[in-house]
Design a protein around this motif. Structure first.
Motif, mmCIF file in Angstrom:
data_model
loop_
_atom_site.group_PDB
_atom_site.id
_atom_site.type_symbol
_atom_site.label_atom_id
_atom_site.label_comp_id
_atom_site.label_asym_id
_atom_site.label_seq_id
_atom_site.Cartn_x
_atom_site.Cartn_y
_atom_site.Cartn_z
ATOM 1 N N GLY A 181 33.405 30.283 57.199
ATOM 2 C CA GLY A 181 34.232 29.624 56.208
ATOM 3 C C GLY A 181 34.002 30.226 54.827
ATOM 4 O O GLY A 181 33.130 31.087 54.661
ATOM 5 N N PRO A 182 34.775 29.819 53.869
ATOM 6 C CA PRO A 182 35.887 28.872 53.903
ATOM 7 C C PRO A 182 37.127 29.415 54.624
ATOM 8 O O PRO A 182 37.142 30.548 55.089
ATOM 9 C CB PRO A 182 36.191 28.636 52.420
ATOM 10 C CG PRO A 182 34.966 29.043 51.685
ATOM 11 C CD PRO A 182 34.403 30.180 52.496
ATOM 12 N N ASP B 46 32.750 24.432 43.747
ATOM 13 C CA ASP B 46 31.347 24.485 43.311
ATOM 14 C C ASP B 46 30.411 24.729 44.490
ATOM 15 O O ASP B 46 29.319 25.288 44.327
ATOM 16 C CB ASP B 46 30.935 23.168 42.635
ATOM 17 C CG ASP B 46 31.415 23.059 41.203
ATOM 18 O OD1 ASP B 46 31.703 24.106 40.587
ATOM 19 O OD2 ASP B 46 31.498 21.918 40.701
ATOM 20 N N LEU B 47 30.816 24.313 45.689
ATOM 21 C CA LEU B 47 29.955 24.473 46.858
ATOM 22 C C LEU B 47 30.295 25.726 47.666
ATOM 23 O O LEU B 47 29.796 25.902 48.782
ATOM 24 C CB LEU B 47 30.022 23.227 47.737
ATOM 25 C CG LEU B 47 29.580 21.923 47.073
ATOM 26 C CD1 LEU B 47 29.428 20.820 48.103
ATOM 27 C CD2 LEU B 47 28.274 22.091 46.303
ATOM 28 N N TYR B 48 31.109 26.617 47.115
ATOM 29 C CA TYR B 48 31.355 27.922 47.743
ATOM 30 C C TYR B 48 30.236 28.906 47.422
ATOM 31 O O TYR B 48 29.828 29.702 48.255
ATOM 32 C CB TYR B 48 32.669 28.520 47.251
ATOM 33 C CG TYR B 48 33.905 27.991 47.912
ATOM 34 C CD1 TYR B 48 33.897 26.840 48.698
ATOM 35 C CD2 TYR B 48 35.116 28.653 47.744
ATOM 36 C CE1 TYR B 48 35.050 26.368 49.290
ATOM 37 C CE2 TYR B 48 36.281 28.191 48.336
ATOM 38 C CZ TYR B 48 36.240 27.052 49.101
ATOM 39 O OH TYR B 48 37.397 26.602 49.686
ATOM 40 N N SER C 54 30.182 21.732 54.878
ATOM 41 C CA SER C 54 30.154 21.709 53.416
ATOM 42 C C SER C 54 31.587 21.702 52.904
ATOM 43 O O SER C 54 32.396 22.550 53.310
ATOM 44 C CB SER C 54 29.405 22.943 52.877
ATOM 45 O OG SER C 54 29.289 22.895 51.474
ATOM 46 N N VAL C 55 31.909 20.755 52.046
ATOM 47 C CA VAL C 55 33.268 20.533 51.525
ATOM 48 C C VAL C 55 34.313 20.781 52.612
ATOM 49 O O VAL C 55 35.246 21.558 52.457
ATOM 50 C CB VAL C 55 33.560 21.347 50.248
ATOM 51 C CG1 VAL C 55 32.856 20.741 49.064
ATOM 52 C CG2 VAL C 55 33.209 22.822 50.369
ATOM 53 N N MET C 56 34.186 20.078 53.723
ATOM 54 C CA MET C 56 35.026 20.342 54.887
ATOM 55 C C MET C 56 36.480 19.947 54.671
ATOM 56 O O MET C 56 36.804 19.049 53.898
ATOM 57 C CB MET C 56 34.492 19.622 56.120
ATOM 58 C CG MET C 56 34.613 18.107 56.045
ATOM 59 S SD MET C 56 34.802 17.358 57.683
ATOM 60 C CE MET C 56 36.447 17.880 58.141
ATOM 61 N N SER D 178 31.318 33.229 50.764
ATOM 62 C CA SER D 178 30.498 32.023 50.803
ATOM 63 C C SER D 178 29.610 31.918 52.040
ATOM 64 O O SER D 178 28.428 31.585 51.944
ATOM 65 C CB SER D 178 31.418 30.800 50.713
ATOM 66 O OG SER D 178 30.686 29.612 50.664
ATOM 67 N N SER D 179 30.167 32.183 53.226
ATOM 68 C CA SER D 179 29.373 32.000 54.442
ATOM 69 C C SER D 179 28.167 32.922 54.476
ATOM 70 O O SER D 179 27.091 32.543 54.962
ATOM 71 C CB SER D 179 30.230 32.211 55.694
ATOM 72 O OG SER D 179 30.743 33.529 55.747
#
Length: 378
Positions: free
Chosen positions: A92-93, A355-357, A190-192, A101-102
């Motif tokens: 993801g994302p 922010d959570l990326y 995370s931020v799914m 991000s991953s």
């Protein structure tokens, strides 16, 4: 550029707000003689984050159950000794690649003692699959299970201690895989996003947006595009949003992502622009940064709910989202649906979706992810 009209379309809601912002409508990848073969396997470090000196990095590939070759980055803690370790499959994302991000999540958790695998899903990044830039609730769920296959065959991995971590749209895929794959011992998101819900019912301010008539209008538009693709012999890529007016009429409006933000941009547009189109997170293989999804991509998501069996998830589950994330309601509703007695919902104070990326704002709760997997992958 109004990114939150009264009635968002499947593509507008799921791709624009679901982190698939893009202004390029043509395919960016060469066709391969073997449609299942990887597009590339770049060996030099080309991530959007710095390489860690605490981790060993290997470029790897493996096939999923459909014969598509997935390309991934395997991260192993240095000085790990001879004991088999717990492992995590990370993706993801939605529309991102493992260099974004991953990969950051995977490398950071490898620093903390896990063997981690950040992979490009089928049809995207360096992984195989033609046509390019397609997503599928079935095949992308399978991608997670294929990652479990790969990890379980590594000599350094204890195959009884494998977990999943999905970010944004791959959070829903991770939960779907956890409901089906009995080899998975723990799952976190995370931020799914629930991409089936997002594309099928529209992303709103904390709730679905589509009426049944809106949904049918979008389906009609997408299926008309199928005629065009069949007649042309090629798969169109989307460079527009679909809007449904008050009379149920569907129209397409250009939405090329600007090179610079307009004055007073919508905050969600600014979040994604600042990550995907600026040096902070841009990567040329990312659909979100430099390409576009196929126009008809939402069809299978609209007809195949990802979280139908969330109630059967009986393993430890951690769902993390941001206090100010526009996607927060997806996480909260998924948390309610998950059947496990060992589940936890974490709301990160002050954090929005993007922010959570990465950890520019210092908001990714890596300590929480570490504690969760250490406890539940013993």
């Amino acid at each position: 550029m109004n990114v939150l009209p009264k009635k968002l379309s499947a593509i507008a809601s799921a791709l624009l707000l679901g982190a698939a912002l893009t202004g390029v409508s043509t395919m960016s990848h060469a066709q391969s003689a073997d449609p299942t073969a990887p597009i590339s396997m770049v060996t030099q470090w080309d991530k959007t984050f710095a390489q860690s000196s605490k981790v060993e990095h290997r470029k790897v590939s493996f096939k999923n159950r459909y014969g598509i070759t997935l390309v991934a980055d395997l991260y192993l803690p240095k000085h790990r000794g001879n004991s088999k370790l717990a492992a995590l499959a990370v993706s993801g994302p939605f529309g991102a690649v493992k260099e974004q991000s991953s990969g950051l999540y995977a490398q950071t958790l490898a620093e903390r003692g896990f063997i981690t695998l950040a992979f490009d899903p089928s049809y995207t990044g360096e992984s195989g699959g033609q046509p390019r830039d397609v997503a599928s609730p079935d095949i992308n769920t399978e991608d997670f299970s294929a990652a479990v296959d790969f990890l379980g065959l590594q000599p350094e991995v204890d195959r009884n201690r494998i977990g999943l971590l999905g970010i944004c749209g791959w959070g829903g895929m991770a939960l779907n895989a956890a409901a089906m794959d009995t080899r998975v011992a723990a799952v976190a998101t995370s931020v799914m996003y629930d991409m089936s819900r997002a594309m099928g019912h529209g992303v709103g301010a904390g709730k679905d947006r589509y009426s049944t008539a809106d949904r049918r209008a979008v389906l009609k538009y997408l299926n008309e595009q199928r005629w065009k693709d069949a007649q042309s012999g090629s798969i169109a890529h989307s460079n527009h949003d679909i809007y449904v007016d008050g009379n149920g009429q569907v129209t397409a409006a250009a939405r090329t992502l600007p090179e610079v933000l307009p004055e007073n941009p919508h905050p969600v547009l600014k979040e994604f622009f600042d990550y995907y189109r600026l040096p902070r997170g841009f990567h040329p293989r990312s659909v979100n940064s430099a390409s576009a999804w196929t126009t008809t991509m939402p069809l299978s998501f609209m007809n195949m709910p990802l979280l139908s069996y969330a109630g059967e998830i009986n393993i430890p589950t951690l769902i993390v989202t941001g206090e100010k994330a526009h996607s927060r309601y997806f996480a909260e509703d998924a948390f309610k649906a998950v059947g496990s007695k060992h589940k936890e919902l974490v709301i990160v104070p002050g954090a929005n979706h993007v922010d959570l990326y990465d950890n520019d704002a210092g908001k990714i709760p890596f300590d929480k992810f570490t504690q969760f997997f250490q406890t539940n992958l013993q």
